[in-house]
Write an enzyme that holds these catalytic residues in place. Structure first.
Site, mmCIF file in Angstrom:
data_model
loop_
_atom_site.group_PDB
_atom_site.id
_atom_site.type_symbol
_atom_site.label_atom_id
_atom_site.label_comp_id
_atom_site.label_asym_id
_atom_site.label_seq_id
_atom_site.Cartn_x
_atom_site.Cartn_y
_atom_site.Cartn_z
ATOM 1 N N GLY A 25 0.799 -1.216 0.000
ATOM 2 C CA GLY A 25 0.000 0.000 0.000
ATOM 3 C C GLY A 25 0.831 1.264 0.000
ATOM 4 N N CYS A 26 2.140 1.119 0.060
ATOM 5 C CA CYS A 26 3.026 2.276 -0.003
ATOM 6 C C CYS A 26 3.626 2.347 -1.406
ATOM 7 C CB CYS A 26 4.150 2.166 1.021
ATOM 8 S SG CYS A 26 3.582 2.275 2.727
ATOM 9 N N GLU A 27 3.717 3.557 -1.931
ATOM 10 C CA GLU A 27 4.282 3.735 -3.264
ATOM 11 C C GLU A 27 5.760 3.357 -3.296
ATOM 12 O OE1 GLU A 27 5.021 7.626 -5.846
ATOM 13 O OE2 GLU A 27 2.898 7.131 -5.626
#
Length: 144
Positions: A50-52
């Site tokens: 969910g983190c870029e």
């Protein structure tokens, strides 16, 4: 054992007292430098989805106390994670049960200044912290 970062310089009241976003951002970057690289936790099992950008979070319990180690290549994400870790590291499950990290961040007003990508990453980090510390079920975890 996860290496522990010295987060004693972090003062959330100082962040609240900052007169503008630029001052807050400077503090976040400064505090991000307190998170030291931790090659040992950069494992697929610690990678937060969910983190870029890739960010890793590892959890360990010593006695009743819980500790998290965080690592990323972004000083901003490190600083944001440090704001969370300073509130949770070294506490017991009982102490953590009433902690609302979402509320703590809303009080600081950071979400209105962060890019959607950083906000999403921060939410993913909070979700992982809650999973580690609070042992919430997925149904509880998504309740806001």
């Amino acid at each position: 054992m996860i290496p522990r970062d010295d987060l004693s310089q972090i003062n959330l009241d100082e962040l609240k007292a900052a007169i503008n976003w630029q001052q807050q951002y400077k503090l976040i970057i400064q505090w991000g430098k307190l998170i030291q690289p931790k090659a040992d936790i950069r494992l697929p099992t610690n990678l937060i989805k969910g983190c870029e950008i890739p960010v890793w979070l590892a959890h360990e319990q010593q006695g009743e106390q819980h500790y998290l180690g965080f690592d990323s290549d972004s000083s901003v994400m490190n600083g944001l994670a440090a704001l969370l870790l300073v509130q949770v590291n070294g506490k017991t499950r009982t102490e953590l049960a009433g902690l609302d990290l979402q509320h703590a961040l809303r009080v600081l007003g950071l979400e209105k200044h962060l890019t959607p990508s950083r906000n999403n990453g921060l939410q993913a980090i909070i979700a992982q912290i809650e999973e580690c510390y609070l042992q919430r079920s997925p149904a509880q975890h998504h309740r806001q």
